[in-house]
Structures are given as C-alpha cells and as structure tokens.
Design a protein around this motif. Structure first.
Motif, PDB file in Angstrom:
ATOM      1  N   ASP A 153     -16.963  42.244 -11.331  1.00 13.30           N
ATOM      2  CA  ASP A 153     -17.310  41.396 -12.468  1.00 13.30           C
ATOM      3  C   ASP A 153     -16.931  39.956 -12.103  1.00 13.30           C
ATOM      4  OD1 ASP A 153     -16.856  39.856 -14.906  1.00 13.30           O
ATOM      5  OD2 ASP A 153     -17.015  41.743 -15.983  1.00 13.30           O
ATOM      6  N   SER A 154     -17.804  39.002 -12.363  1.00 14.29           N
ATOM      7  CA  SER A 154     -17.568  37.606 -11.960  1.00 14.29           C
ATOM      8  C   SER A 154     -16.302  37.015 -12.570  1.00 14.29           C
ATOM      9  CB  SER A 154     -18.777  36.739 -12.310  1.00 14.29           C
ATOM     10  OG  SER A 154     -18.971  36.704 -13.712  1.00 14.29           O
ATOM     11  N   ALA A 155     -15.833  37.552 -13.679  1.00 16.85           N
ATOM     12  CA  ALA A 155     -14.604  37.043 -14.299  1.00 16.85           C
ATOM     13  C   ALA A 155     -13.404  37.192 -13.370  1.00 16.85           C
ATOM     14  CB  ALA A 155     -14.341  37.748 -15.623  1.00 16.85           C
ATOM     15  N   TRP A 156     -13.391  38.226 -12.515  1.00 22.41           N
ATOM     16  CA  TRP A 156     -12.281  38.403 -11.576  1.00 22.41           C
ATOM     17  C   TRP A 156     -12.223  37.256 -10.568  1.00 22.41           C
ATOM     18  CZ3 TRP A 156      -8.750  41.296 -13.328  1.00 22.41           C
ATOM     19  CH2 TRP A 156      -9.022  42.495 -13.993  1.00 22.41           C
ATOM     20  N   LEU A 157     -13.343  36.578 -10.358  1.00 18.80           N
ATOM     21  CA  LEU A 157     -13.400  35.478  -9.392  1.00 18.80           C
ATOM     22  C   LEU A 157     -13.137  34.119 -10.017  1.00 18.80           C
ATOM     23  CD1 LEU A 157     -16.569  36.620  -7.411  1.00 18.80           C
ATOM     24  CD2 LEU A 157     -14.168  36.959  -6.775  1.00 18.80           C
ATOM     25  N   THR A 158     -13.155  34.039 -11.343  1.00 15.36           N
ATOM     26  CA  THR A 158     -13.047  32.726 -11.989  1.00 15.36           C
ATOM     27  C   THR A 158     -11.890  32.592 -12.977  1.00 15.36           C
ATOM     28  OG1 THR A 158     -14.609  33.406 -13.714  1.00 15.36           O
ATOM     29  CG2 THR A 158     -15.527  32.271 -11.780  1.00 15.36           C
ATOM     30  N   GLU A 159     -11.361  33.675 -13.478  1.00 17.83           N
ATOM     31  CA  GLU A 159     -10.372  33.617 -14.556  1.00 17.83           C
ATOM     32  C   GLU A 159      -8.983  34.029 -14.069  1.00 17.83           C
ATOM     33  OE1 GLU A 159     -11.751  35.834 -17.954  1.00 17.83           O
ATOM     34  OE2 GLU A 159     -13.745  34.937 -17.800  1.00 17.83           O
ATOM     35  N   ALA A 160      -8.180  33.025 -13.715  1.00 19.14           N
ATOM     36  CA  ALA A 160      -6.820  33.303 -13.252  1.00 19.14           C
ATOM     37  C   ALA A 160      -5.992  33.987 -14.327  1.00 19.14           C
ATOM     38  CB  ALA A 160      -6.145  32.012 -12.803  1.00 19.14           C
ATOM     39  N   ALA A 161      -6.248  33.665 -15.592  1.00 17.62           N
ATOM     40  CA  ALA A 161      -5.488  34.283 -16.689  1.00 17.62           C
ATOM     41  C   ALA A 161      -5.759  35.781 -16.788  1.00 17.62           C
ATOM     42  CB  ALA A 161      -5.832  33.598 -18.013  1.00 17.62           C
ATOM     43  N   GLN A 193       5.390  38.978  -0.961  1.00 18.37           N
ATOM     44  CA  GLN A 193       4.650  37.972  -1.715  1.00 18.37           C
ATOM     45  C   GLN A 193       3.160  38.205  -1.563  1.00 18.37           C
ATOM     46  OE1 GLN A 193       6.253  34.581   0.331  1.00 18.37           O
ATOM     47  NE2 GLN A 193       4.371  34.257   1.473  1.00 18.37           N
ATOM     48  N   LEU A 194       2.430  37.802  -2.579  1.00 18.28           N
ATOM     49  CA  LEU A 194       0.970  37.882  -2.592  1.00 18.28           C
ATOM     50  C   LEU A 194       0.429  36.505  -2.910  1.00 18.28           C
ATOM     51  CD1 LEU A 194      -1.910  39.110  -2.986  1.00 18.28           C
ATOM     52  CD2 LEU A 194      -1.225  39.592  -5.340  1.00 18.28           C
ATOM     53  N   CYS A 195      -0.524  36.057  -2.121  1.00 16.45           N
ATOM     54  CA  CYS A 195      -1.267  34.828  -2.408  1.00 16.45           C
ATOM     55  C   CYS A 195      -2.743  35.148  -2.241  1.00 16.45           C
ATOM     56  CB  CYS A 195      -0.893  33.714  -1.440  1.00 16.45           C
ATOM     57  SG  CYS A 195       0.825  33.200  -1.539  1.00 16.45           S
ATOM     58  N   LEU A 196      -3.537  34.767  -3.237  1.00 12.90           N
ATOM     59  CA  LEU A 196      -4.977  34.953  -3.090  1.00 12.90           C
ATOM     60  C   LEU A 196      -5.716  33.792  -3.719  1.00 12.90           C
ATOM     61  CD1 LEU A 196      -6.717  35.983  -5.776  1.00 12.90           C
ATOM     62  CD2 LEU A 196      -5.529  38.086  -5.312  1.00 12.90           C
ATOM     63  N   ARG A 197      -6.901  33.541  -3.184  1.00 10.23           N
ATOM     64  CA  ARG A 197      -7.764  32.460  -3.655  1.00 10.23           C
ATOM     65  C   ARG A 197      -9.172  33.010  -3.718  1.00 10.23           C
ATOM     66  NH1 ARG A 197     -10.847  28.720  -5.161  1.00 10.23           N
ATOM     67  NH2 ARG A 197     -10.648  26.549  -4.565  1.00 10.23           N
ATOM     68  N   THR A 198      -9.874  32.715  -4.798  1.00 13.58           N
ATOM     69  CA  THR A 198     -11.252  33.179  -4.944  1.00 13.58           C
ATOM     70  C   THR A 198     -12.224  32.025  -4.700  1.00 13.58           C
ATOM     71  OG1 THR A 198     -11.435  32.729  -7.316  1.00 13.58           O
ATOM     72  CG2 THR A 198     -10.519  34.883  -6.661  1.00 13.58           C
ATOM     73  N   TRP A 199     -13.393  32.386  -4.260  1.00 10.54           N
ATOM     74  CA  TRP A 199     -14.470  31.447  -3.956  1.00 10.54           C
ATOM     75  C   TRP A 199     -15.734  31.986  -4.631  1.00 10.54           C
ATOM     76  CZ3 TRP A 199     -12.436  27.396  -1.321  1.00 10.54           C
ATOM     77  CH2 TRP A 199     -11.237  27.619  -0.673  1.00 10.54           C
ATOM     78  N   PRO A 200     -15.871  31.800  -5.948  1.00  7.88           N
ATOM     79  CA  PRO A 200     -16.966  32.446  -6.675  1.00  7.88           C
ATOM     80  C   PRO A 200     -18.365  32.040  -6.227  1.00  7.88           C
ATOM     81  CG  PRO A 200     -15.677  31.024  -8.133  1.00  7.88           C
ATOM     82  CD  PRO A 200     -14.975  31.064  -6.824  1.00  7.88           C
ATOM     83  N   ALA A 201     -18.560  30.825  -5.802  1.00 10.93           N
ATOM     84  CA  ALA A 201     -19.900  30.420  -5.367  1.00 10.93           C
ATOM     85  C   ALA A 201     -20.352  31.228  -4.148  1.00 10.93           C
ATOM     86  CB  ALA A 201     -19.937  28.924  -5.049  1.00 10.93           C
ATOM     87  N   GLN A 202     -19.401  31.684  -3.340  1.00 14.06           N
ATOM     88  CA  GLN A 202     -19.720  32.509  -2.174  1.00 14.06           C
ATOM     89  C   GLN A 202     -19.404  33.981  -2.420  1.00 14.06           C
ATOM     90  OE1 GLN A 202     -17.471  29.764  -1.764  1.00 14.06           O
ATOM     91  NE2 GLN A 202     -19.113  28.383  -1.194  1.00 14.06           N
ATOM     92  N   GLN A 203     -18.945  34.314  -3.623  1.00 13.21           N
ATOM     93  CA  GLN A 203     -18.505  35.666  -3.958  1.00 13.21           C
ATOM     94  C   GLN A 203     -17.454  36.145  -2.952  1.00 13.21           C
ATOM     95  OE1 GLN A 203     -22.716  37.089  -4.174  1.00 13.21           O
ATOM     96  NE2 GLN A 203     -21.884  38.247  -5.912  1.00 13.21           N
ATOM     97  N   GLY A 204     -16.522  35.244  -2.635  1.00  8.14           N
ATOM     98  CA  GLY A 204     -15.507  35.535  -1.628  1.00  8.14           C
ATOM     99  C   GLY A 204     -14.097  35.438  -2.160  1.00  8.14           C
ATOM    100  N   VAL A 205     -13.194  36.077  -1.428  1.00 11.94           N
ATOM    101  CA  VAL A 205     -11.766  36.060  -1.759  1.00 11.94           C
ATOM    102  C   VAL A 205     -10.992  36.059  -0.451  1.00 11.94           C
ATOM    103  CG1 VAL A 205      -9.877  37.289  -2.913  1.00 11.94           C
ATOM    104  CG2 VAL A 205     -12.192  37.413  -3.858  1.00 11.94           C
TER     105      VAL A 205
END
Length: 125
Positions: free
Chosen positions: A16-24, A69-81
């Motif tokens: 779901d695209s929300a997982w890529l855009t909504e940090a909350a 520790q966990l660090c992650l960054r999403t890239w929704p325009a590329q559908q990447g993480v």
C-alpha cells in the motif's frame, strides 16, 4: 565493535502506498517489528518528507534498541526502500533477531526484487 550489519535495497515495492509516504504509520509498525524480534526499543524518530516536484514525499524511520538499530528511508516515486539493520554480537548475539527483523520489513514492502548484503563487523576477537 563486533556485530552484524544488514542492508537491503528494495525495488518496485507492491505494498500500500501509505507505507512509503506516512512515517506516522510506518514508524509504529517498525517499533512493533523490533519488539516482535525480541529487541526492546529505547528510542525512535519518524519523519515524513513533503511532496516535491518529482513526486510524493517519502518517510524516514530510525528505531534504537540497546544492542541494535534500524534505519530506513522510502523513495515512493521509485517505489523503493533502503534499509539498514545493525546488531551487536557480543553477548547477547542479536544476529538472529536482526535477520528476523529484516525479513519482516521485506515482507511488509513486498518488493519485486531486492539487493541484500551482510557484513560481519569487528575483528572477531
């Protein structure tokens, strides 16, 4: 300084695209994933980036445990993480929990393909 560092680049995520855009939304899920892997959480930071000219904003999540520790960054325009998980190996050895956490994260984002790497850190003494 002994530990395990796991990285994953996820491509064409089918979640779901929300997982890529909504940090909350993503951040609390990550906290629960660490806890489910047996890693107690001691700190957390979640941040959503504003949409830009090139597409939707992404999300950044950092979660800290005493031995990991966990660090992650999403890239929704590329559908990447991009994901980094680091875990200590001198007692207790958290490698199994780190791998379980990475598996849970990859499962959440459901990428078409991944590039994963594993690095043993320290000199082995």
């Amino acid at each position: 300084m002994h530990g395990l560092h796991l990285t994953a680049d996820l491509y064409r995520c089918r979640c779901d695209s929300a997982w890529l855009t909504e940090a909350a939304r993503l951040g609390p899920w990550c906290v629960q994933a660490l806890q489910a892997a047996g890693l107690p959480v001691v700190g957390q930071l979640f941040h959503s980036f504003a949409p830009a000219d090139r597409g939707p904003g992404g999300a950044m999540v950092m979660v800290l445990a005493p031995d990991a520790q966990l660090c992650l960054r999403t890239w929704p325009a590329q559908q990447g993480v991009t994901i980094d998980v680091q875990a200590g190996k001198v007692p207790p050895d958290r490698a199994a929990q780190a791998r379980a956490l990475m598996d849970a994260l990859v499962g959440l984002f459901a990428p078409e393909w991944t590039e994963q790497r594993s690095l043993e850190r320290g000199d082995g003494q």
